[in-house]
Scaffold this motif. Structure first.
Motif, short mmCIF file in Angstrom:
data_model
loop_
_atom_site.label_atom_id
_atom_site.label_comp_id
_atom_site.label_asym_id
_atom_site.label_seq_id
_atom_site.Cartn_x
_atom_site.Cartn_y
_atom_site.Cartn_z
N LEU A 1 0.83 -1.21 0.00
CA LEU A 1 0.00 0.00 0.00
C LEU A 1 0.86 1.26 0.00
O LEU A 1 0.53 2.24 -0.67
N MET A 2 1.97 1.22 0.74
CA MET A 2 2.87 2.36 0.78
C MET A 2 3.41 2.65 -0.61
O MET A 2 3.39 3.80 -1.08
N LYS A 3 3.85 1.62 -1.30
CA LYS A 3 4.40 1.79 -2.64
C LYS A 3 3.32 2.31 -3.59
O LYS A 3 3.60 3.17 -4.43
N SER A 4 2.11 1.82 -3.46
CA SER A 4 1.02 2.25 -4.33
C SER A 4 0.72 3.74 -4.16
O SER A 4 0.53 4.45 -5.14
N PHE A 5 0.68 4.21 -2.93
CA PHE A 5 0.38 5.61 -2.70
C PHE A 5 1.52 6.53 -3.12
O PHE A 5 1.29 7.62 -3.65
N PHE A 6 2.76 6.11 -2.92
CA PHE A 6 3.89 6.93 -3.37
C PHE A 6 3.96 6.98 -4.89
O PHE A 6 4.23 8.03 -5.47
N ILE A 7 3.71 5.87 -5.56
CA ILE A 7 3.70 5.87 -7.03
C ILE A 7 2.54 6.71 -7.54
O ILE A 7 2.68 7.45 -8.51
N SER A 8 1.40 6.62 -6.87
CA SER A 8 0.24 7.41 -7.27
C SER A 8 0.54 8.91 -7.13
O SER A 8 0.17 9.70 -8.01
N ALA A 9 1.21 9.30 -6.06
CA ALA A 9 1.60 10.71 -5.90
C ALA A 9 2.58 11.11 -6.98
O ALA A 9 2.49 12.21 -7.54
N GLY A 10 3.51 10.22 -7.31
CA GLY A 10 4.47 10.51 -8.36
C GLY A 10 3.84 10.61 -9.74
O GLY A 10 4.33 11.35 -10.59
N VAL A 11 2.77 9.89 -9.97
CA VAL A 11 2.07 9.97 -11.26
C VAL A 11 1.22 11.23 -11.31
O VAL A 11 1.12 11.89 -12.36
N LEU A 12 0.60 11.58 -10.20
CA LEU A 12 -0.28 12.76 -10.18
C LEU A 12 0.46 14.07 -10.37
O LEU A 12 -0.11 15.02 -10.93
N VAL A 13 1.70 14.15 -9.94
CA VAL A 13 2.43 15.41 -10.06
C VAL A 13 2.61 15.82 -11.52
O VAL A 13 2.17 16.91 -11.91
N PRO A 14 3.21 15.00 -12.37
CA PRO A 14 3.36 15.46 -13.77
C PRO A 14 2.03 15.50 -14.54
O PRO A 14 1.80 16.43 -15.33
N VAL A 15 1.16 14.52 -14.31
CA VAL A 15 -0.12 14.51 -15.02
C VAL A 15 -0.95 15.72 -14.61
O VAL A 15 -1.54 16.40 -15.46
N GLY A 16 -1.01 16.01 -13.33
CA GLY A 16 -1.77 17.15 -12.85
C GLY A 16 -1.20 18.48 -13.32
O GLY A 16 -1.93 19.38 -13.73
N PHE A 17 0.12 18.60 -13.30
CA PHE A 17 0.74 19.86 -13.70
C PHE A 17 0.54 20.12 -15.19
O PHE A 17 0.19 21.23 -15.59
N VAL A 18 0.74 19.10 -16.01
CA VAL A 18 0.57 19.27 -17.45
C VAL A 18 -0.89 19.56 -17.79
O VAL A 18 -1.19 20.43 -18.61
N THR A 19 -1.81 18.84 -17.16
CA THR A 19 -3.23 19.10 -17.40
C THR A 19 -3.61 20.50 -16.96
O THR A 19 -4.36 21.20 -17.65
N TRP A 20 -3.09 20.92 -15.82
CA TRP A 20 -3.34 22.27 -15.31
C TRP A 20 -2.84 23.32 -16.30
O TRP A 20 -3.55 24.28 -16.60
N LEU A 21 -1.64 23.13 -16.84
CA LEU A 21 -1.10 24.09 -17.80
C LEU A 21 -1.90 24.12 -19.10
O LEU A 21 -2.16 25.18 -19.66
N ILE A 22 -2.30 22.93 -19.58
CA ILE A 22 -3.09 22.87 -20.82
C ILE A 22 -4.43 23.56 -20.63
O ILE A 22 -4.86 24.37 -21.46
N LEU A 23 -5.13 23.24 -19.53
CA LEU A 23 -6.42 23.87 -19.29
C LEU A 23 -6.29 25.37 -19.08
O LEU A 23 -7.13 26.15 -19.51
N LEU A 24 -5.22 25.78 -18.43
CA LEU A 24 -5.01 27.20 -18.20
C LEU A 24 -4.72 27.92 -19.51
O LEU A 24 -5.17 29.06 -19.71
N SER A 25 -4.00 27.28 -20.42
CA SER A 25 -3.74 27.93 -21.71
C SER A 25 -4.98 27.96 -22.59
O SER A 25 -5.14 28.87 -23.40
N ILE A 26 -5.87 26.99 -22.42
CA ILE A 26 -7.10 26.99 -23.21
C ILE A 26 -8.11 27.99 -22.65
O ILE A 26 -8.68 28.80 -23.39
#
Length: 89
Positions: free
Chosen positions: A62-87
Motif C-alpha cells: 500500500l505504501m508503494k502504491s500511494f507513493f507511485i500514485s503521488a508521483g504519477v499525479l504530479v506530472p499529469v496534474g501539472f501538465v493538465t493544469w497548464l493545458i487547461l489554463l492555456s485553453i
C-alpha cells in the motif's frame, strides 16, 4: 496497486470536470489557476501522507502504491493544469 492509481486519476478527472463545468466563463481561468492547482496539491499531499502512514504500519504494498500514485499525479496534474489554463485562461 493499479486500483489505487486508477482511483486517484479518476478523482483527479472528476474534480477537474467539476471545476470546468461549474464555473462561469468569465471566471474560468482564475478557477482553474487557483482551484485546480490547490486540488492537485492537496491530493498529492494526501497520497504522500497515506504512503508515510502505511510505511509506519509496515504495509509495503500500500505504501508503494500511494507513493507511485503521488508521483504519477504530479506530472499529469501539472501538465493538465497548464493545458487547461492555456485553453481557458
Amino acid at each position: 496497486m493499479l486500483k489505487i492509481i486508477g482511483i486517484n486519476l479518476l478523482v483527479f478527472v472528476i474534480y477537474g470536470l467539476l471545476i470546468i463545468l461549474n464555473t462561469s466563463p468569465s471566471n474560468l481561468g482564475f478557477s482553474i489557476a487557483i482551484g485546480m492547482g490547490l486540488c492537485i496539491f492537496i491530493q498529492v499531499m494526501l497520497n504522500v501522507v497515506a504512503g508515510v502512514v502505511f510505511l509506519i504500519m509496515g504495509k509495503r504494498e500500500l505504501m508503494k502504491s500511494f507513493f507511485i500514485s503521488a508521483g504519477v499525479l504530479v506530472p499529469v496534474g501539472f501538465v493538465t493544469w497548464l493545458i487547461l489554463l492555456s485553453i481557458y485562461g
